[in-house]
Design a protein around this motif. Structure first.
Motif, PDB file in Angstrom:
ATOM      1  N   VAL A 289       1.063  -1.238  -0.090  1.00 57.96           N
ATOM      2  CA  VAL A 289      -0.044   0.019  -0.075  1.00 57.96           C
ATOM      3  C   VAL A 289       0.819   1.190  -0.085  1.00 57.96           C
ATOM      4  CG1 VAL A 289      -1.538   1.249   1.432  1.00 57.96           C
ATOM      5  CG2 VAL A 289      -1.895  -1.083   1.018  1.00 57.96           C
ATOM      6  N   ALA A 290       1.718   1.372   0.791  1.00 61.00           N
ATOM      7  CA  ALA A 290       2.939   2.432   0.771  1.00 61.00           C
ATOM      8  C   ALA A 290       3.526   2.685  -0.452  1.00 61.00           C
ATOM      9  CB  ALA A 290       3.921   2.149   1.964  1.00 61.00           C
ATOM     10  N   ALA A 291       3.961   1.510  -1.510  1.00 60.90           N
ATOM     11  CA  ALA A 291       4.251   1.627  -2.634  1.00 60.90           C
ATOM     12  C   ALA A 291       3.119   2.240  -3.703  1.00 60.90           C
ATOM     13  CB  ALA A 291       5.026   0.547  -3.169  1.00 60.90           C
ATOM     14  N   GLY A 292       1.766   1.803  -3.408  1.00 59.36           N
ATOM     15  CA  GLY A 292       1.037   2.394  -4.257  1.00 59.36           C
ATOM     16  C   GLY A 292       0.672   3.734  -4.019  1.00 59.36           C
ATOM     17  N   TYR A 293       0.816   4.394  -2.607  1.00 59.67           N
ATOM     18  CA  TYR A 293       0.815   5.692  -2.379  1.00 59.67           C
ATOM     19  C   TYR A 293       1.995   6.671  -3.084  1.00 59.67           C
ATOM     20  CZ  TYR A 293      -3.242   5.942   0.678  1.00 59.67           C
ATOM     21  OH  TYR A 293      -4.525   5.936   1.099  1.00 59.67           O
ATOM     22  N   GLY A 294       3.010   5.854  -3.090  1.00 56.57           N
ATOM     23  CA  GLY A 294       4.521   6.491  -3.548  1.00 56.57           C
ATOM     24  C   GLY A 294       4.259   6.607  -4.986  1.00 56.57           C
ATOM     25  N   LEU A 295       3.618   5.897  -5.941  1.00 61.03           N
ATOM     26  CA  LEU A 295       3.578   5.914  -7.124  1.00 61.03           C
ATOM     27  C   LEU A 295       2.567   6.868  -7.470  1.00 61.03           C
ATOM     28  CD1 LEU A 295       3.597   1.947  -8.224  1.00 61.03           C
ATOM     29  CD2 LEU A 295       5.306   3.575  -8.733  1.00 61.03           C
ATOM     30  N   ALA A 296       1.519   6.866  -6.768  1.00 56.03           N
ATOM     31  CA  ALA A 296       0.545   7.876  -7.040  1.00 56.03           C
ATOM     32  C   ALA A 296       1.242   9.432  -6.674  1.00 56.03           C
ATOM     33  CB  ALA A 296      -0.660   7.807  -6.315  1.00 56.03           C
ATOM     34  N   ALA A 297       1.943   9.611  -5.644  1.00 57.90           N
ATOM     35  CA  ALA A 297       2.583  10.804  -5.306  1.00 57.90           C
ATOM     36  C   ALA A 297       3.368  11.216  -6.403  1.00 57.90           C
ATOM     37  CB  ALA A 297       3.133  10.659  -3.843  1.00 57.90           C
ATOM     38  N   PHE A 298       3.985  10.226  -6.795  1.00 57.77           N
ATOM     39  CA  PHE A 298       5.131  10.641  -7.939  1.00 57.77           C
ATOM     40  C   PHE A 298       4.569  11.137  -9.262  1.00 57.77           C
ATOM     41  CE2 PHE A 298       7.906   9.213 -11.798  1.00 57.77           C
ATOM     42  CZ  PHE A 298       8.999  10.053 -11.555  1.00 57.77           C
ATOM     43  N   VAL A 299       3.414  10.406  -9.454  1.00 59.25           N
ATOM     44  CA  VAL A 299       2.713  10.750 -10.509  1.00 59.25           C
ATOM     45  C   VAL A 299       2.155  12.128 -10.393  1.00 59.25           C
ATOM     46  CG1 VAL A 299       0.876  10.142 -12.437  1.00 59.25           C
ATOM     47  CG2 VAL A 299       2.530   8.320 -11.731  1.00 59.25           C
TER      48      VAL A 299
ATOM     49  N   GLY B  53      -6.664   3.662  -7.167  1.00 63.13           N
ATOM     50  CA  GLY B  53      -7.130   2.516  -7.149  1.00 63.13           C
ATOM     51  C   GLY B  53      -6.160   2.044  -8.164  1.00 63.13           C
ATOM     52  N   GLY B  54      -5.710   2.657  -9.305  1.00 60.84           N
ATOM     53  CA  GLY B  54      -4.929   1.967 -10.458  1.00 60.84           C
ATOM     54  C   GLY B  54      -3.502   1.857  -9.894  1.00 60.84           C
ATOM     55  N   PHE B  55      -2.954   2.667  -9.261  1.00 62.30           N
ATOM     56  CA  PHE B  55      -1.671   2.577  -8.419  1.00 62.30           C
ATOM     57  C   PHE B  55      -1.509   1.545  -7.561  1.00 62.30           C
ATOM     58  CE2 PHE B  55      -1.897   7.065 -10.247  1.00 62.30           C
ATOM     59  CZ  PHE B  55      -0.790   6.936 -11.173  1.00 62.30           C
ATOM     60  N   LEU B  56      -2.597   1.255  -6.585  1.00 61.12           N
ATOM     61  CA  LEU B  56      -2.639  -0.088  -5.684  1.00 61.12           C
ATOM     62  C   LEU B  56      -2.398  -0.930  -6.507  1.00 61.12           C
ATOM     63  CD1 LEU B  56      -5.403   1.473  -3.208  1.00 61.12           C
ATOM     64  CD2 LEU B  56      -2.856   1.204  -2.822  1.00 61.12           C
ATOM     65  N   CYS B  57      -3.418  -1.035  -7.678  1.00 62.83           N
ATOM     66  CA  CYS B  57      -3.351  -2.349  -8.293  1.00 62.83           C
ATOM     67  C   CYS B  57      -1.646  -2.521  -9.051  1.00 62.83           C
ATOM     68  CB  CYS B  57      -4.320  -2.424  -9.436  1.00 62.83           C
ATOM     69  SG  CYS B  57      -6.029  -2.482  -8.853  1.00 62.83           S
ATOM     70  N   LEU B  58      -1.379  -1.357  -9.655  1.00 64.33           N
ATOM     71  CA  LEU B  58       0.057  -1.577 -10.057  1.00 64.33           C
ATOM     72  C   LEU B  58       0.919  -1.892  -8.964  1.00 64.33           C
ATOM     73  CD1 LEU B  58       2.045  -1.006 -12.363  1.00 64.33           C
ATOM     74  CD2 LEU B  58       2.059   1.271 -11.697  1.00 64.33           C
ATOM     75  N   SER B  59       0.968  -1.459  -8.054  1.00 62.21           N
ATOM     76  CA  SER B  59       1.915  -1.670  -6.750  1.00 62.21           C
ATOM     77  C   SER B  59       1.793  -3.363  -6.511  1.00 62.21           C
ATOM     78  CB  SER B  59       1.506  -1.027  -5.438  1.00 62.21           C
ATOM     79  OG  SER B  59       2.514  -1.463  -4.563  1.00 62.21           O
ATOM     80  N   GLY B  60       0.672  -3.862  -6.157  1.00 58.39           N
ATOM     81  CA  GLY B  60       0.247  -5.250  -6.026  1.00 58.39           C
ATOM     82  C   GLY B  60       0.556  -6.050  -7.025  1.00 58.39           C
ATOM     83  N   THR B  61       0.464  -5.694  -8.280  1.00 61.24           N
ATOM     84  CA  THR B  61       0.920  -6.494  -9.581  1.00 61.24           C
ATOM     85  C   THR B  61       2.522  -6.566  -9.508  1.00 61.24           C
ATOM     86  OG1 THR B  61      -0.857  -5.726 -10.630  1.00 61.24           O
ATOM     87  CG2 THR B  61       0.845  -7.145 -11.846  1.00 61.24           C
ATOM     88  N   LEU B  62       2.909  -5.574  -9.271  1.00 65.38           N
ATOM     89  CA  LEU B  62       4.627  -5.449  -9.393  1.00 65.38           C
ATOM     90  C   LEU B  62       5.312  -6.237  -8.235  1.00 65.38           C
ATOM     91  CD1 LEU B  62       5.586  -1.838 -10.227  1.00 65.38           C
ATOM     92  CD2 LEU B  62       5.362  -3.787 -11.821  1.00 65.38           C
ATOM     93  N   PHE B  63       4.758  -6.309  -7.001  1.00 66.80           N
ATOM     94  CA  PHE B  63       5.118  -7.078  -5.766  1.00 66.80           C
ATOM     95  C   PHE B  63       4.886  -8.415  -5.971  1.00 66.80           C
ATOM     96  CE2 PHE B  63       5.665  -3.010  -3.785  1.00 66.80           C
ATOM     97  CZ  PHE B  63       6.729  -3.086  -2.788  1.00 66.80           C
ATOM     98  N   PHE B  64       3.729  -8.863  -6.797  1.00 63.09           N
ATOM     99  CA  PHE B  64       3.316 -10.101  -6.909  1.00 63.09           C
ATOM    100  C   PHE B  64       4.346 -10.899  -7.905  1.00 63.09           C
ATOM    101  CE2 PHE B  64       0.886 -13.961  -7.899  1.00 63.09           C
ATOM    102  CZ  PHE B  64       0.629 -14.215  -6.654  1.00 63.09           C
ATOM    103  N   LEU B  65       4.269 -10.256  -9.182  1.00 64.20           N
ATOM    104  CA  LEU B  65       4.875 -10.630 -10.455  1.00 64.20           C
ATOM    105  C   LEU B  65       6.453 -10.723  -9.987  1.00 64.20           C
ATOM    106  CD1 LEU B  65       3.143  -8.957 -13.355  1.00 64.20           C
ATOM    107  CD2 LEU B  65       3.000 -11.504 -12.267  1.00 64.20           C
ATOM    108  N   PHE B  66       7.062  -9.983  -9.381  1.00 67.01           N
ATOM    109  CA  PHE B  66       8.567  -9.889  -9.242  1.00 67.01           C
ATOM    110  C   PHE B  66       8.999 -10.452  -8.000  1.00 67.01           C
ATOM    111  CE2 PHE B  66       7.601  -6.756 -12.487  1.00 67.01           C
ATOM    112  CZ  PHE B  66       8.447  -7.268 -13.547  1.00 67.01           C
ATOM    113  N   ASP B  67       7.838 -10.785  -7.109  1.00 65.29           N
ATOM    114  CA  ASP B  67       8.304 -11.407  -5.836  1.00 65.29           C
ATOM    115  C   ASP B  67       9.068 -10.455  -4.908  1.00 65.29           C
ATOM    116  OD1 ASP B  67       7.994 -13.538  -3.997  1.00 65.29           O
ATOM    117  OD2 ASP B  67       9.610 -14.798  -4.564  1.00 65.29           O
ATOM    118  N   LEU B  68       8.735  -9.480  -4.840  1.00 65.32           N
ATOM    119  CA  LEU B  68       9.443  -8.261  -3.930  1.00 65.32           C
ATOM    120  C   LEU B  68       9.644  -8.350  -2.763  1.00 65.32           C
ATOM    121  CD1 LEU B  68       8.934  -5.576  -6.433  1.00 65.32           C
ATOM    122  CD2 LEU B  68      10.884  -6.782  -6.437  1.00 65.32           C
ATOM    123  N   LEU B  69       8.881  -9.388  -1.983  1.00 61.39           N
ATOM    124  CA  LEU B  69       8.478  -9.435  -0.524  1.00 61.39           C
ATOM    125  C   LEU B  69       8.883 -10.586  -0.144  1.00 61.39           C
ATOM    126  CD1 LEU B  69       5.038  -8.128  -0.073  1.00 61.39           C
ATOM    127  CD2 LEU B  69       7.061  -6.963   0.434  1.00 61.39           C
TER     128      LEU B  69
END
Length: 114
Positions: free
Chosen positions: A69-79, A98-114
Motif C-alpha cells: 500500500v505504501a508503494a501504491g501511495y508512493g507511485l501515485a504521489a510521484f505521478v 486504485g490504479g496505483f494500488l493495483c500496479l503496486s500489488g501486481t509488481l510486488f506479486f509478479l517480481f516476488d519483491l517481498l
C-alpha cells in the motif's frame, strides 16, 4: 489489475499467506481505507479503493500489505508531482489511487519483491 492479481493468486500457491494473516490483512487494510473515506467524506479516496485495499490485504497478508500500500501511495504521489508541474493551470489535477494500488500489488506479486 485486480483480476490479474486474483488469477495469479490462485495459480501460484507459494505466495499464499495463511488464512488468518489474509483475513487480518483484509480487515486492517479495509479499516485503514474506510477511516480515510469517512474522515474525508469520500473526497480523498473512493469506494473502489476500499475494496482494492481489502483485496490486497487478503492477497499479501497483514505483514506485507503495508509495504504494498505504501508503494501504491508512493507511485501515485510521484505521478501527481509530475502532473502538477506539467499541467499547473489545471484546476483539478486528480489522480485515482486504485490504479496505483493495483500496479503496486501486481509488481510486488509478479517480481516476488517481498
Amino acid at each position: 489489475g485486480t483480476a490479474a492479481i486474483s488469477l495469479l493468486f490462485f495459480v501460484d500457491k507459494n505466495h499464499s499467506p495463511s488464512i488468518v494473516s489474509a483475513v487480518l490483512g483484509a480487515c486492517i487494510t479495509l479499516g485503514f481505507f474506510l477511516w480515510q473515506y469517512v474522515l474525508s467524506r469520500g473526497q480523498w479516496i473512493g469506494g473502489g479503493d476500499l475494496w482494492v485495499g481489502a483485496f490486497l490485504g487478503f492477497v499479501f497478508g497483514w505483514s506485507h500489505v503495508v509495504i504494498v500500500v505504501a508503494a501504491g501511495y508512493g507511485l501515485a504521489a510521484f505521478v501527481s508531482f509530475i502532473r502538477v508541474f506539467m499541467f499547473p493551470a489545471k484546476k483539478y489535477n486528480l489522480v485515482p489511487l486504485g490504479g496505483f494500488l493495483c500496479l503496486s500489488g501486481t509488481l510486488f506479486f509478479l517480481f516476488d519483491l517481498l
